[in-house]
Design a protein around this motif. Sequence first.
Motif, mmCIF file in Angstrom:
data_model
loop_
_atom_site.group_PDB
_atom_site.id
_atom_site.type_symbol
_atom_site.label_atom_id
_atom_site.label_comp_id
_atom_site.label_asym_id
_atom_site.label_seq_id
_atom_site.Cartn_x
_atom_site.Cartn_y
_atom_site.Cartn_z
ATOM 1 N N VAL A 52 0.841 -1.201 0.000
ATOM 2 C CA VAL A 52 0.000 0.000 0.000
ATOM 3 C C VAL A 52 0.877 1.253 0.000
ATOM 4 C CG1 VAL A 52 -1.673 1.326 1.370
ATOM 5 C CG2 VAL A 52 -1.988 -1.130 1.050
ATOM 6 N N GLY A 55 2.725 1.617 -3.283
ATOM 7 C CA GLY A 55 1.759 2.052 -4.288
ATOM 8 C C GLY A 55 1.522 3.551 -4.225
ATOM 9 N N GLY A 56 1.464 4.090 -3.021
ATOM 10 C CA GLY A 56 1.307 5.540 -2.853
ATOM 11 C C GLY A 56 2.499 6.307 -3.379
ATOM 12 N N SER A 59 2.563 6.207 -7.201
ATOM 13 C CA SER A 59 1.555 7.103 -7.784
ATOM 14 C C SER A 59 2.044 8.552 -7.758
ATOM 15 C CB SER A 59 0.230 6.989 -7.027
ATOM 16 O OG SER A 59 -0.357 5.736 -7.222
ATOM 17 N N GLY A 82 -5.369 4.959 -8.666
ATOM 18 C CA GLY A 82 -4.599 3.863 -8.082
ATOM 19 C C GLY A 82 -5.010 3.644 -6.645
ATOM 20 N N VAL A 83 -4.036 3.471 -5.777
ATOM 21 C CA VAL A 83 -4.296 3.224 -4.363
ATOM 22 C C VAL A 83 -5.013 4.426 -3.721
ATOM 23 C CG1 VAL A 83 -2.052 4.030 -3.519
ATOM 24 C CG2 VAL A 83 -3.257 2.247 -2.284
ATOM 25 N N TYR A 84 -4.843 5.612 -4.321
ATOM 26 C CA TYR A 84 -5.498 6.817 -3.809
ATOM 27 C C TYR A 84 -6.996 6.836 -4.092
ATOM 28 C CZ TYR A 84 -1.065 8.739 -2.472
ATOM 29 O OH TYR A 84 0.126 8.944 -1.847
ATOM 30 N N THR A 87 -7.967 5.137 -0.439
ATOM 31 C CA THR A 87 -7.482 5.804 0.776
ATOM 32 C C THR A 87 -6.738 7.067 0.376
ATOM 33 O OG1 THR A 87 -6.076 5.647 2.745
ATOM 34 C CG2 THR A 87 -5.394 4.347 0.845
ATOM 35 N N PRO A 90 -2.264 6.459 1.678
ATOM 36 C CA PRO A 90 -1.736 5.093 1.630
ATOM 37 C C PRO A 90 -0.373 4.935 2.291
ATOM 38 C CG PRO A 90 -1.599 6.098 -0.524
ATOM 39 C CD PRO A 90 -2.401 7.034 0.334
#
Length: 153
Positions: A52, A55-56, A59, A82-84, A87, A90
């Motif tokens: 996670v 991934g942040g 991005s 994406g992960v955003y 959340t 992230p």
Amino acid sequence: MRFLELRIPPPVVGLIVAAGMWRVAYLPPILELPKLLRLLVATVLGVIGAAVAIGGVMSFRRAKTTVNPLKPETSAALVSTGVYSFTRNPMYLGMVLALFAWAVYLSSMWSLIGPVLFGLYITRFQIVPEERVLDRLFGAPFAEYKKRVRRWL
């Protein structure tokens, strides 16, 4: 206590909390969990947390915006994919998951307080100030993003 806002890098806060968790891990009650189970659960939580958080970071890198949490005013783009998309934080969520992994590994009830304290501290002294800056920088698009995506999960 505004003097603490955006002052201490979140990874440093995480390390301080992790050290405190280790320190209190020897206080009773000690959870008697099988070592293999502890390792398995801690590993799963740690891997998810790392994924996670990474991934942040990825991005932000793709959007060519800053990952420096102490200088949110240098943000060049509002990242919401994406992960955003599930959340708004992230990288901090990844740290909380890593701290929960550490608490499970330590097998201590008292250590479980660490991730909660980290989350409270980061929310008050990092996330809220970051959001004030992002409100000024991005206005309506950021307000819409906040309505659509939760702060943590």
